[in-house]
Enzyme design. Structure first.
Site, PDB file in Angstrom:
ATOM      1  N   LYS A 147       0.074   4.208  -0.261  1.00 33.81           N
ATOM      2  CA  LYS A 147      -0.618   5.383   0.316  1.00 33.81           C
ATOM      3  C   LYS A 147      -0.377   6.602  -0.589  1.00 33.81           C
ATOM      4  CE  LYS A 147      -0.184   3.283   4.807  1.00 33.81           C
ATOM      5  NZ  LYS A 147      -0.297   3.429   6.249  1.00 33.81           N
ATOM      6  N   GLU A 156      -5.803  -5.521  10.273  1.00 33.18           N
ATOM      7  CA  GLU A 156      -4.826  -4.463  10.517  1.00 33.18           C
ATOM      8  C   GLU A 156      -5.129  -3.745  11.832  1.00 33.18           C
ATOM      9  OE1 GLU A 156      -2.776  -3.138   6.685  1.00 33.18           O
ATOM     10  OE2 GLU A 156      -4.509  -1.854   6.975  1.00 33.18           O
ATOM     11  N   ASN A 176       0.863  -1.184   0.000  1.00 36.92           N
ATOM     12  CA  ASN A 176       0.000   0.000   0.000  1.00 36.92           C
ATOM     13  C   ASN A 176       0.898   1.231   0.000  1.00 36.92           C
ATOM     14  OD1 ASN A 176      -1.847   2.011   0.459  1.00 36.92           O
ATOM     15  ND2 ASN A 176      -2.410   1.338   2.523  1.00 36.92           N
ATOM     16  N   SER A 230       2.998  -2.456  10.477  1.00 37.63           N
ATOM     17  CA  SER A 230       4.443  -2.430  10.714  1.00 37.63           C
ATOM     18  C   SER A 230       5.134  -3.758  10.423  1.00 37.63           C
ATOM     19  CB  SER A 230       4.748  -1.964  12.154  1.00 37.63           C
ATOM     20  OG  SER A 230       4.258  -0.655  12.351  1.00 37.63           O
TER      21      SER A 230
HETATM   22  C1  PEP Z   1      -1.087  -0.135   6.072  1.00 38.96           C
HETATM   23  O1  PEP Z   1      -1.256   1.073   6.028  1.00 38.96           O
HETATM   24  O2  PEP Z   1      -1.899  -0.881   5.504  1.00 38.96           O
HETATM   25  C2  PEP Z   1       0.064  -0.642   6.800  1.00 38.96           C
HETATM   26  C3  PEP Z   1       0.071  -1.894   7.165  1.00 38.96           C
HETATM   27  O3  PEP Z   1       1.068   0.266   7.064  1.00 38.96           O
HETATM   28  P1  PEP Z   1       2.478  -0.043   7.781  1.00 38.96           P
HETATM   29  O4  PEP Z   1       3.014  -1.319   7.198  1.00 38.96           O
HETATM   30  O5  PEP Z   1       3.333   1.146   7.445  1.00 38.96           O
HETATM   31  O6  PEP Z   1       2.193  -0.173   9.231  1.00 38.96           O
END
Ligand code: PEP
Length: 253
Positions: A11, A170, A9, A216
């Site tokens: 973003k 998540e 992702n 993360s």
């Molecule tokens: C996400 O935004 O879907 C995500 C898992 O972000 P990160 O891996 O940076 O925590």
């Protein structure tokens, strides 16, 4: 056998040049390192979709996804992008219900149900995100919270349509914070989600549903997370912006 999937992702990151470089590196590493049996999904911002798709070409195992789609079919909705338009550009997946969209854009369970239906009607695979806040986790109601998110947005689907959905668990407290859920915490929640799916759609469909972990994840913790029986891959934010880290996560099964 259910699919192993690692989705990146991006973003709201990456200029055109940065996105092209990242994609080329990922495609080359995926091919050179002979990765098999793991579907990789790149989810860039909308303007990148066409050029990223061109770079991916016919590379088997790499797909392009979007980070959102409209709940409407078509028409006068300035700034929106429909599932139908995405499908016409060769998009295969769409992330729906990400906690950032729920929080900053006030996306409700009902709105998400409509988006999921649009995605499926146009042949896109929704990556449907669910997860609890730190407050909910501390209160101990995390399991009922994620079950409710699934019930409210997905359980109106027919069994055939539900089979087209990928779930991403998540925990909000782990997204972009550097604080990962432990592999045992992830397994516990994935197993609870799978039981919940089985209670509505039966064991066979539940066993075929890919449930990804997000929050993360990085090359240092992915192996342990992916070793758990109900963790079928990851939805990766920050680490998906670095080709080596992302590919190392893909190779963590
Ligand atoms: C996400 O935004 O879907 C995500 C898992 O972000 P990160 O891996 O940076 O925590």
């Amino acid at each position: 056998m259910r699919k192993k999937i690692v989705a990146g992702n991006w973003k709201m990151n990456m200029t055109y040049d940065e996105g092209q470089k990242l994609t080329s590196e990922i495609v080359n590493m995926y091919k050179d390192e002979a990765i098999q049996d793991v579907a990789v999904v790149l989810n860039p911002p909308f303007p990148h979709i066409h050029p990223v798709k061109k770079l991916v070409g016919d590379t088997a195992g790499i797909y392009v996804g979007a980070q959102n789609c409209s709940d409407k079919e078509a028409g006068a909705f300035t700034g929106e992008v429909s599932a139908k338009i995405l499908a016409s550009f060769g998009v295969n997946y769409v992330i729906l219900g990400h906690s950032e969209r729920r929080e900053y854009f006030k996306e409700s369970n009902e709105l998400l149900a409509a988006k999921v239906k649009q995605a499926i009607a146009n042949g896109l695979t929704p990556i449907f995100c669910c997860g609890e806040s730190l407050e909910i986790r501390t209160a101990g109601t995390h399991e009922s919270n994620v079950k409710f998110q699934l019930t409210a947005s997905l359980f109106d689907l027919s069994p055939e349509d539900f089979s087209k959905v990928v779930i991403a668990y998540e925990p909000i407290w782990a997204i972009g914070t550097g604080k990962t859920a432990t592999a045992d915490q992830a397994q516990e929640m994935h197993a609870a989600l799978r039981r919940h799916i089985a209670s509505k759609y039966g064991k066979e469909i539940a066993n075929e549903t890919s449930i990804l972990y997000g929050g993360s994840a990085n090359p240092g913790n992915a192996k342990e997370l992916f070793s758990k029986p109900d963790v079928d891959g990851g939805l990766i934010g920050g680490a998906s912006l670095k080709s080596r880290d992302f590919i190392d996560i893909v190779k963590s099964f």
